[in-house]
Scaffold this motif. Structure first.
Motif, PDB file in Angstrom:
ATOM      1  N   LEU A 113      14.601  -2.960  -5.611  1.00  0.00           N
ATOM      2  CA  LEU A 113      13.369  -2.177  -5.498  1.00  0.00           C
ATOM      3  C   LEU A 113      13.689  -0.712  -5.258  1.00  0.00           C
ATOM      4  O   LEU A 113      13.107   0.188  -5.885  1.00  0.00           O
ATOM      5  CB  LEU A 113      12.519  -2.733  -4.347  1.00  0.00           C
ATOM      6  N   PHE A 114      14.652  -0.454  -4.395  1.00  0.00           N
ATOM      7  CA  PHE A 114      14.955   0.931  -4.013  1.00  0.00           C
ATOM      8  C   PHE A 114      15.883   1.633  -4.995  1.00  0.00           C
ATOM      9  O   PHE A 114      16.114   2.836  -4.863  1.00  0.00           O
ATOM     10  CB  PHE A 114      15.525   0.963  -2.594  1.00  0.00           C
ATOM     11  N   VAL A 115      16.394   0.912  -5.964  1.00  0.00           N
ATOM     12  CA  VAL A 115      17.159   1.556  -7.042  1.00  0.00           C
ATOM     13  C   VAL A 115      16.235   2.342  -7.960  1.00  0.00           C
ATOM     14  O   VAL A 115      16.624   3.345  -8.562  1.00  0.00           O
ATOM     15  CB  VAL A 115      17.958   0.500  -7.834  1.00  0.00           C
ATOM     16  N   ARG A 116      14.997   1.926  -8.044  1.00  0.00           N
ATOM     17  CA  ARG A 116      14.027   2.602  -8.917  1.00  0.00           C
ATOM     18  C   ARG A 116      13.801   4.040  -8.453  1.00  0.00           C
ATOM     19  O   ARG A 116      13.640   4.300  -7.261  1.00  0.00           O
ATOM     20  CB  ARG A 116      12.693   1.850  -8.899  1.00  0.00           C
ATOM     21  N   ASP A 117      13.774   4.962  -9.405  1.00  0.00           N
ATOM     22  CA  ASP A 117      13.545   6.361  -9.038  1.00  0.00           C
ATOM     23  C   ASP A 117      12.089   6.778  -9.220  1.00  0.00           C
ATOM     24  O   ASP A 117      11.744   7.950  -9.049  1.00  0.00           O
ATOM     25  CB  ASP A 117      14.462   7.307  -9.824  1.00  0.00           C
ATOM     26  N   ASP A 118      11.226   5.824  -9.562  1.00  0.00           N
ATOM     27  CA  ASP A 118       9.816   6.135  -9.755  1.00  0.00           C
ATOM     28  C   ASP A 118       8.934   5.517  -8.669  1.00  0.00           C
ATOM     29  O   ASP A 118       7.718   5.474  -8.783  1.00  0.00           O
ATOM     30  CB  ASP A 118       9.336   5.632 -11.123  1.00  0.00           C
ATOM     31  N   LEU A 119       9.545   5.068  -7.588  1.00  0.00           N
ATOM     32  CA  LEU A 119       8.811   4.411  -6.522  1.00  0.00           C
ATOM     33  C   LEU A 119       7.973   5.439  -5.752  1.00  0.00           C
ATOM     34  O   LEU A 119       8.488   6.494  -5.358  1.00  0.00           O
ATOM     35  CB  LEU A 119       9.794   3.727  -5.577  1.00  0.00           C
ATOM     36  N   THR A 120       6.694   5.153  -5.525  1.00  0.00           N
ATOM     37  CA  THR A 120       5.828   6.071  -4.786  1.00  0.00           C
ATOM     38  C   THR A 120       4.975   5.295  -3.787  1.00  0.00           C
ATOM     39  O   THR A 120       4.977   4.059  -3.768  1.00  0.00           O
ATOM     40  CB  THR A 120       4.894   6.871  -5.717  1.00  0.00           C
ATOM     41  N   LEU A 121       4.210   6.034  -3.003  1.00  0.00           N
ATOM     42  CA  LEU A 121       3.279   5.432  -2.052  1.00  0.00           C
ATOM     43  C   LEU A 121       1.936   5.107  -2.686  1.00  0.00           C
ATOM     44  O   LEU A 121       1.064   4.523  -2.041  1.00  0.00           O
ATOM     45  CB  LEU A 121       3.077   6.369  -0.854  1.00  0.00           C
ATOM     46  N   GLU A 122       1.752   5.527  -3.930  1.00  0.00           N
ATOM     47  CA  GLU A 122       0.575   5.160  -4.723  1.00  0.00           C
ATOM     48  C   GLU A 122      -0.738   5.518  -4.028  1.00  0.00           C
ATOM     49  O   GLU A 122      -1.708   4.766  -4.050  1.00  0.00           O
ATOM     50  CB  GLU A 122       0.606   3.665  -5.052  1.00  0.00           C
ATOM     51  N   GLY A 123      -0.759   6.667  -3.386  1.00  0.00           N
ATOM     52  CA  GLY A 123      -1.988   7.137  -2.759  1.00  0.00           C
ATOM     53  C   GLY A 123      -2.315   6.501  -1.426  1.00  0.00           C
ATOM     54  O   GLY A 123      -3.425   6.660  -0.913  1.00  0.00           O
ATOM     55  N   THR A 124      -1.372   5.798  -0.816  1.00  0.00           N
ATOM     56  CA  THR A 124      -1.608   5.168   0.477  1.00  0.00           C
ATOM     57  C   THR A 124      -1.814   6.218   1.560  1.00  0.00           C
ATOM     58  O   THR A 124      -1.036   7.166   1.674  1.00  0.00           O
ATOM     59  CB  THR A 124      -0.412   4.283   0.875  1.00  0.00           C
ATOM     60  N   PRO A 125      -2.857   6.085   2.382  1.00  0.00           N
ATOM     61  CA  PRO A 125      -3.046   7.040   3.488  1.00  0.00           C
ATOM     62  C   PRO A 125      -2.012   6.822   4.582  1.00  0.00           C
ATOM     63  O   PRO A 125      -1.702   5.679   4.943  1.00  0.00           O
ATOM     64  CB  PRO A 125      -4.458   6.732   3.979  1.00  0.00           C
ATOM     65  N   VAL A 126      -1.482   7.937   5.091  1.00  0.00           N
ATOM     66  CA  VAL A 126      -0.505   7.896   6.173  1.00  0.00           C
ATOM     67  C   VAL A 126      -1.025   8.775   7.297  1.00  0.00           C
ATOM     68  O   VAL A 126      -1.213   9.986   7.116  1.00  0.00           O
ATOM     69  CB  VAL A 126       0.880   8.385   5.713  1.00  0.00           C
ATOM     70  N   ILE A 127      -1.271   8.192   8.453  1.00  0.00           N
ATOM     71  CA  ILE A 127      -1.731   8.948   9.621  1.00  0.00           C
ATOM     72  C   ILE A 127      -0.502   9.387  10.406  1.00  0.00           C
ATOM     73  O   ILE A 127       0.267   8.547  10.887  1.00  0.00           O
ATOM     74  CB  ILE A 127      -2.676   8.104  10.491  1.00  0.00           C
ATOM     75  N   VAL A 195      17.154   3.632   6.231  1.00  0.00           N
ATOM     76  CA  VAL A 195      18.102   4.722   6.478  1.00  0.00           C
ATOM     77  C   VAL A 195      17.384   6.056   6.650  1.00  0.00           C
ATOM     78  O   VAL A 195      17.776   6.882   7.464  1.00  0.00           O
ATOM     79  CB  VAL A 195      19.127   4.810   5.325  1.00  0.00           C
ATOM     80  N   THR A 196      16.308   6.276   5.901  1.00  0.00           N
ATOM     81  CA  THR A 196      15.598   7.555   5.946  1.00  0.00           C
ATOM     82  C   THR A 196      14.102   7.325   6.129  1.00  0.00           C
ATOM     83  O   THR A 196      13.593   6.224   5.913  1.00  0.00           O
ATOM     84  CB  THR A 196      15.803   8.367   4.655  1.00  0.00           C
ATOM     85  N   ILE A 197      13.394   8.391   6.480  1.00  0.00           N
ATOM     86  CA  ILE A 197      11.947   8.306   6.589  1.00  0.00           C
ATOM     87  C   ILE A 197      11.330   8.024   5.230  1.00  0.00           C
ATOM     88  O   ILE A 197      10.320   7.327   5.120  1.00  0.00           O
ATOM     89  CB  ILE A 197      11.374   9.601   7.212  1.00  0.00           C
ATOM     90  N   HIS A 198      11.939   8.528   4.161  1.00  0.00           N
ATOM     91  CA  HIS A 198      11.417   8.317   2.810  1.00  0.00           C
ATOM     92  C   HIS A 198      11.441   6.831   2.433  1.00  0.00           C
ATOM     93  O   HIS A 198      10.437   6.266   1.999  1.00  0.00           O
ATOM     94  CB  HIS A 198      12.235   9.132   1.802  1.00  0.00           C
ATOM     95  N   SER A 199      12.590   6.204   2.611  1.00  0.00           N
ATOM     96  CA  SER A 199      12.681   4.785   2.260  1.00  0.00           C
ATOM     97  C   SER A 199      11.916   3.931   3.251  1.00  0.00           C
ATOM     98  O   SER A 199      11.429   2.852   2.901  1.00  0.00           O
ATOM     99  CB  SER A 199      14.147   4.343   2.166  1.00  0.00           C
ATOM    100  N   GLY A 200      11.775   4.400   4.491  1.00  0.00           N
ATOM    101  CA  GLY A 200      10.977   3.668   5.460  1.00  0.00           C
ATOM    102  C   GLY A 200       9.509   3.617   5.069  1.00  0.00           C
ATOM    103  O   GLY A 200       8.852   2.575   5.181  1.00  0.00           O
ATOM    104  N   LEU A 201       8.988   4.739   4.599  1.00  0.00           N
ATOM    105  CA  LEU A 201       7.604   4.770   4.123  1.00  0.00           C
ATOM    106  C   LEU A 201       7.432   3.858   2.906  1.00  0.00           C
ATOM    107  O   LEU A 201       6.444   3.116   2.801  1.00  0.00           O
ATOM    108  CB  LEU A 201       7.210   6.204   3.768  1.00  0.00           C
ATOM    109  N   LEU A 202       8.400   3.915   2.007  1.00  0.00           N
ATOM    110  CA  LEU A 202       8.325   3.071   0.816  1.00  0.00           C
ATOM    111  C   LEU A 202       8.455   1.589   1.168  1.00  0.00           C
ATOM    112  O   LEU A 202       7.821   0.732   0.538  1.00  0.00           O
ATOM    113  CB  LEU A 202       9.403   3.483  -0.182  1.00  0.00           C
ATOM    114  N   ALA A 203       9.254   1.288   2.176  1.00  0.00           N
ATOM    115  CA  ALA A 203       9.362  -0.106   2.622  1.00  0.00           C
ATOM    116  C   ALA A 203       8.041  -0.591   3.196  1.00  0.00           C
ATOM    117  O   ALA A 203       7.634  -1.736   2.979  1.00  0.00           O
ATOM    118  CB  ALA A 203      10.471  -0.242   3.662  1.00  0.00           C
TER     119      ALA A 203
END
Length: 396
Positions: A113-127, A195-203
């Motif tokens: 899943l994390f190998v993909r370079d097009d992974l996004t949050l897809e508009g998910t709200p983050v408080i 490992v990072t905040i970026h991958s944590g959000l995506l997870a």
């Protein structure tokens, strides 16, 4: 300063997932003290432990606890934090460094899943917020507003590192207010490690299927009375990650009208420094309407933030009855910076407003302002969302 001491176990006071509280008789002065242990091992009365006493000796905000380092008389090699596939080290090169099972690494079942370079949050709200004490208020209000929504907490490493340190996380999970916890950077102990905040959000989004993500610092933040050296500065990185990953950043400001320090009165200088100087992408800033002269004070304080393209949404503050009912259902007191919500209600009203407006944002049609699904956090889109929320903020 690094102060170590020995203590003899008297009893285990409390044991919960990821943490134990052990009562000790200290060797040097015979005082009875309590220590936190994040080790997955049993303690028996009479055993001698080595504990880190530094924070207590400096009278810092650890709740008066020492920290267990190890058993003094145990020499055999043992694994006190077992994992499955982890090779990523957290707290690297500290005496308590440990390998955790991160979602991204090659042996993880989620690696592809994390190998993909097009992974996004897809508009998910983050408080996004600085004060850990507001986490249960936001989580409880979200669950009240959207009982079926999946709410995931992503914890950065700008404050406490073991998530088990947080009683609020433990209580929120036991009450069903949080579906999962992801610990990022050197923070550890969540349902998922990243490992990072970026991958944590995506997870949170793609592994735990979050509908709403909460990203607030853990307990134990640091401040120095300056606009440069406080834990909340890390939230600028969080805002950038949410924006770049195509999420919707809702910023929960630090506000108080009971704090005796002028720099924290009204909108804190922490919030102003983060949004005014360090953040390079716009956010939706949640601001409570209080119906008195405090509104004009806050409006004046944040005036400069409009120049940064931040979208400010003012909303009516919640009733005290609602806050009281949520607290009773939660089972623990709502307090922040040592003050109850009755003593300083505005931070808690703002947290409720953030949850309410996040719920309302699900009714917003992004296609009405842009056909491009890759720019949820663009200034134009956030401005349109802000206008929608302003027009509808009185309705849940």
């Amino acid at each position: 300063m690094l102060s170590l001491a020995r203590g003899t176990v008297m009893r285990v006071v409390e044991k919960r997932s990821g943490m134990q509280i052990v009562e000790l008789k200290m060797a040097e002065d015979g005082e009875v003290a309590q220590a936190l242990s994040f080790s997955n091992e049993a303690y028996e009365a009479g055993e001698i432990l080595i504990v880190n006493t530094t924070a207590v000796r400096l009278r810092l905000g650890t709740g008066g606890y020492h920290l267990v380092v190890s058993k003094a008389e145990e020499c055999s090699e043992r694994d006190v934090a077992p994992g499955m596939w982890g090779h990523v080290m957290k707290m690297r090169y500290a005496p308590w460094q440990l390998a955790v099972d991160t979602v991204e690494e090659q042996e993880s079942p989620y690696h592809s899943l994390f190998v993909r370079d097009d992974l996004t949050l897809e508009g998910t709200p983050v408080i996004i917020g600085e004060l850990h004490s507001l986490l249960p208020v936001v989580a409880a209000a979200l669950r009240q507003n959207q009982p079926e929504a999946k709410v995931v907490y992503v914890m950065p490493d700008g404050a406490s590192l073991p998530v088990a340190m947080s009683r609020h996380v433990h209580q929120c999970k036991s009450q069903g207010l949080l579906n999962a916890v992801v610990t990022t950077g050197h923070a550890w102990g969540g349902d998922r490690e990243a490992v990072t905040i970026h991958s944590g959000l995506l997870a949170a989004k793609h592994v735990e299927k979050a509908d709403v993500i909460l990203c607030m610092l853990g307990p134990g933040v640091a401040g120095t009375g300056t606009p440069y050296a406080f834990s909340g500065v890390q939230l600028a990185e969080v805002v950038h990650a949410v924006s770049i990953l195509n999420g919707v950043p809702f910023f929960l400001p630090r506000i108080s009208f009971a704090d005796p320090r002028l720099r924290h009165r009204g909108v804190s200088h922490h919030t102003m420094a983060i949004l005014g100087r360090y953040v390079l992408r716009p956010v939706v800033l949640i601001m409570p309407k209080l119906g008195d002269d405090r509104d004009s004070m806050m409006a004046e304080q944040i005036q400069s933030l409009y120049e940064k393209s931040h979208v400010v949404v003012w909303g009516h503050s919640a009733s005290e009855d609602r806050l009281s009912n949520l607290e009773q259902q939660y089972g623990m007191a709502f307090s922040s910076m040592g003050r109850s919500w009755q003593e300083d209600p505005v931070p808690f009203f703002t947290a409720l407003l953030a949850a309410d407006l996040t719920k309302k944002s699900f009714s917003f049609s992004w296609k009405s302002v842009s056909a491009d699904s890759d720019c949820y956090a663009s200034p134009n889109n956030l401005e349109a969302l802000g206008l929608f929320l302003t027009r509808n903020e009185a309705q849940l």
